[in-house]
Design a protein around this motif. Structure first.
Motif, PDB file in Angstrom:
ATOM      1  N   LEU A   3       0.846  -1.195   0.000  1.00  0.00           N
ATOM      2  CA  LEU A   3       0.000   0.000   0.000  1.00  0.00           C
ATOM      3  C   LEU A   3       0.880   1.243   0.000  1.00  0.00           C
ATOM      4  CD1 LEU A   3      -2.463  -0.933   2.902  1.00  0.00           C
ATOM      5  CD2 LEU A   3      -2.985  -0.993   0.477  1.00  0.00           C
ATOM      6  N   ALA A   4       0.457   2.282  -0.733  1.00  0.00           N
ATOM      7  CA  ALA A   4       1.193   3.553  -0.718  1.00  0.00           C
ATOM      8  C   ALA A   4       0.279   4.686  -1.147  1.00  0.00           C
ATOM      9  CB  ALA A   4       2.398   3.496  -1.651  1.00  0.00           C
ATOM     10  N   PHE A   5       0.332   5.785  -0.399  1.00  0.00           N
ATOM     11  CA  PHE A   5      -0.355   7.016  -0.791  1.00  0.00           C
ATOM     12  C   PHE A   5       0.569   7.802  -1.717  1.00  0.00           C
ATOM     13  CE2 PHE A   5      -2.523   6.314   3.308  1.00  0.00           C
ATOM     14  CZ  PHE A   5      -3.843   6.475   2.916  1.00  0.00           C
ATOM     15  N   ALA A   6      -0.001   8.401  -2.757  1.00  0.00           N
ATOM     16  CA  ALA A   6       0.772   9.256  -3.660  1.00  0.00           C
ATOM     17  C   ALA A   6      -0.191  10.131  -4.450  1.00  0.00           C
ATOM     18  CB  ALA A   6       1.614   8.414  -4.612  1.00  0.00           C
ATOM     19  N   LEU A   7       0.355  11.192  -5.024  1.00  0.00           N
ATOM     20  CA  LEU A   7      -0.420  12.047  -5.915  1.00  0.00           C
ATOM     21  C   LEU A   7      -0.368  11.467  -7.317  1.00  0.00           C
ATOM     22  CD1 LEU A   7       0.710  15.578  -4.694  1.00  0.00           C
ATOM     23  CD2 LEU A   7      -1.325  14.281  -4.008  1.00  0.00           C
ATOM     24  N   ASP A   8      -1.508  11.492  -8.002  1.00  0.00           N
ATOM     25  CA  ASP A   8      -1.536  10.991  -9.369  1.00  0.00           C
ATOM     26  C   ASP A   8      -1.118  12.078 -10.357  1.00  0.00           C
ATOM     27  OD1 ASP A   8      -3.780  12.635  -9.756  1.00  0.00           O
ATOM     28  OD2 ASP A   8      -5.211  10.979  -9.809  1.00  0.00           O
ATOM     29  N   GLU A   9      -1.274  11.784 -11.627  1.00  0.00           N
ATOM     30  CA  GLU A   9      -0.843  12.699 -12.689  1.00  0.00           C
ATOM     31  C   GLU A   9      -1.619  14.010 -12.689  1.00  0.00           C
ATOM     32  OE1 GLU A   9      -4.222  10.261 -14.212  1.00  0.00           O
ATOM     33  OE2 GLU A   9      -2.438   9.819 -13.033  1.00  0.00           O
ATOM     34  N   LYS A  10      -2.767  14.058 -12.017  1.00  0.00           N
ATOM     35  CA  LYS A  10      -3.561  15.290 -11.946  1.00  0.00           C
ATOM     36  C   LYS A  10      -3.454  15.965 -10.590  1.00  0.00           C
ATOM     37  CE  LYS A  10      -6.867  13.603 -15.325  1.00  0.00           C
ATOM     38  NZ  LYS A  10      -8.211  13.089 -15.543  1.00  0.00           N
ATOM     39  N   GLY A  11      -2.616  15.416  -9.710  1.00  0.00           N
ATOM     40  CA  GLY A  11      -2.435  15.997  -8.386  1.00  0.00           C
ATOM     41  C   GLY A  11      -3.432  15.522  -7.348  1.00  0.00           C
ATOM     42  N   ASN A  12      -4.195  14.477  -7.656  1.00  0.00           N
ATOM     43  CA  ASN A  12      -5.168  13.925  -6.712  1.00  0.00           C
ATOM     44  C   ASN A  12      -4.506  12.883  -5.818  1.00  0.00           C
ATOM     45  OD1 ASN A  12      -7.439  15.323  -7.872  1.00  0.00           O
ATOM     46  ND2 ASN A  12      -7.326  13.878  -9.566  1.00  0.00           N
ATOM     47  N   LYS A  13      -4.890  12.864  -4.545  1.00  0.00           N
ATOM     48  CA  LYS A  13      -4.378  11.867  -3.602  1.00  0.00           C
ATOM     49  C   LYS A  13      -5.017  10.529  -3.906  1.00  0.00           C
ATOM     50  CE  LYS A  13      -2.216  12.604  -0.486  1.00  0.00           C
ATOM     51  NZ  LYS A  13      -2.149  13.115   0.822  1.00  0.00           N
ATOM     52  N   ARG A  14      -4.173   9.494  -4.055  1.00  0.00           N
ATOM     53  CA  ARG A  14      -4.652   8.147  -4.334  1.00  0.00           C
ATOM     54  C   ARG A  14      -3.955   7.164  -3.409  1.00  0.00           C
ATOM     55  NH1 ARG A  14      -7.494   8.365  -9.083  1.00  0.00           N
ATOM     56  NH2 ARG A  14      -7.688   6.119  -9.233  1.00  0.00           N
ATOM     57  N   LEU A  15      -4.620   6.062  -3.150  1.00  0.00           N
ATOM     58  CA  LEU A  15      -3.988   4.939  -2.489  1.00  0.00           C
ATOM     59  C   LEU A  15      -3.719   3.890  -3.555  1.00  0.00           C
ATOM     60  CD1 LEU A  15      -3.078   3.535   0.171  1.00  0.00           C
ATOM     61  CD2 LEU A  15      -5.273   2.323   0.067  1.00  0.00           C
ATOM     62  N   TYR A  16      -2.462   3.509  -3.695  1.00  0.00           N
ATOM     63  CA  TYR A  16      -2.054   2.466  -4.628  1.00  0.00           C
ATOM     64  C   TYR A  16      -1.940   1.172  -3.832  1.00  0.00           C
ATOM     65  CZ  TYR A  16      -1.064   6.242  -7.873  1.00  0.00           C
ATOM     66  OH  TYR A  16      -1.184   7.328  -8.699  1.00  0.00           O
ATOM     67  N   PHE A  17      -2.469   0.071  -4.386  1.00  0.00           N
ATOM     68  CA  PHE A  17      -2.441  -1.185  -3.651  1.00  0.00           C
ATOM     69  C   PHE A  17      -2.213  -2.370  -4.576  1.00  0.00           C
ATOM     70  CE2 PHE A  17      -6.850   0.089  -4.334  1.00  0.00           C
ATOM     71  CZ  PHE A  17      -7.454  -1.037  -4.887  1.00  0.00           C
ATOM     72  N   GLY A  18      -1.398  -3.311  -4.086  1.00  0.00           N
ATOM     73  CA  GLY A  18      -1.068  -4.510  -4.841  1.00  0.00           C
ATOM     74  C   GLY A  18      -1.934  -5.680  -4.411  1.00  0.00           C
ATOM     75  N   LYS A  19      -2.561  -6.325  -5.368  1.00  0.00           N
ATOM     76  CA  LYS A  19      -3.416  -7.485  -5.086  1.00  0.00           C
ATOM     77  C   LYS A  19      -2.545  -8.692  -4.717  1.00  0.00           C
ATOM     78  CE  LYS A  19      -7.382  -7.468  -6.608  1.00  0.00           C
ATOM     79  NZ  LYS A  19      -8.621  -7.494  -5.884  1.00  0.00           N
ATOM     80  N   THR A  20      -3.054  -9.538  -3.818  1.00  0.00           N
ATOM     81  CA  THR A  20      -2.295 -10.711  -3.393  1.00  0.00           C
ATOM     82  C   THR A  20      -2.530 -11.930  -4.276  1.00  0.00           C
ATOM     83  OG1 THR A  20      -4.029 -11.388  -1.869  1.00  0.00           O
ATOM     84  CG2 THR A  20      -2.255 -10.020  -0.968  1.00  0.00           C
ATOM     85  N   ARG A  21      -3.584 -11.929  -5.055  1.00  0.00           N
ATOM     86  CA  ARG A  21      -3.903 -13.090  -5.884  1.00  0.00           C
ATOM     87  C   ARG A  21      -3.390 -12.947  -7.313  1.00  0.00           C
ATOM     88  NH1 ARG A  21      -8.199 -16.314  -3.414  1.00  0.00           N
ATOM     89  NH2 ARG A  21      -8.570 -15.394  -1.381  1.00  0.00           N
ATOM     90  N   THR A  22      -3.079 -11.737  -7.715  1.00  0.00           N
ATOM     91  CA  THR A  22      -2.538 -11.472  -9.049  1.00  0.00           C
ATOM     92  C   THR A  22      -1.383 -10.481  -8.878  1.00  0.00           C
ATOM     93  OG1 THR A  22      -3.910  -9.527  -9.477  1.00  0.00           O
ATOM     94  CG2 THR A  22      -4.866 -11.677 -10.044  1.00  0.00           C
TER      95      THR A  22
END
Length: 160
Positions: free
Chosen positions: A56-75
């Protein structure tokens, strides 16, 4: 449950924490939850259910919006979802960012850790099969992706 909490990320600007649990999941059913927590009040502000995640990681996207990025455990897929200033998910903003499938020495890595450096996403990928194998026995590959503004997608730079 040894897999109660697999991922955690803290956003110091909004005093928000995201944690991912796969508790309740089994071989056939994805029952995990991503909890969004207000650190100050110590309360859950929102949840994303039926989602097994690890990195999991919080970051700003290409438009400056706050997003949570998350990696799936099954794929090997990495998704993101926008977080508003009230500590709630903007569910319609959920999107697939990339996949680790087919990359690296094993071709089936899952995102154990995600971090950002400028316009780069650095992902530590490892095999994960819901077992209790010691982490010292699990080889890890570090993938570096860069945001490609013209294509509006992530491109793999390298892995090692």
């Amino acid at each position: 449950n040894p897999f109660g909490l697999l991922g955690i990320s803290y956003d110091c600007l909004q005093q928000t924490m995201a944690v991912g649990s796969v508790a309740g999941s089994d071989r056939y059913n994805e029952r995990g939850v991503i909890y969004l927590l207000d650190v100050e009040s110590k309360k859950i502000t929102d949840t994303l259910r039926n989602t097994d995640v690890m990195g999991l990681a919080f970051a700003l996207d290409e438009k400056g919006n706050k997003r949570l990025y998350f990696g799936k455990t099954r794929t090997g897929e990495i998704y993101s979802v926008q977080v508003n200033s009230n500590g709630k998910w903007i569910r319609k903003s959920k999107r697939k960012e990339l996949t680790l499938e087919g990359y690296g020495p094993r071709g089936d890595d899952k995102a154990r850790k995600i971090k950002f450096s400028g316009n780069q996403m650095i992902v530590s990928g490892t095999a994960f099969n819901y077992n209790l194998q010691a982490s010292s026995e699990k080889p890890e590959t570090v993938y570096t992706f860069i945001w490609l503004p013209k294509e509006q997608k992530w491109g793999l730079i390298q892995y090692q």
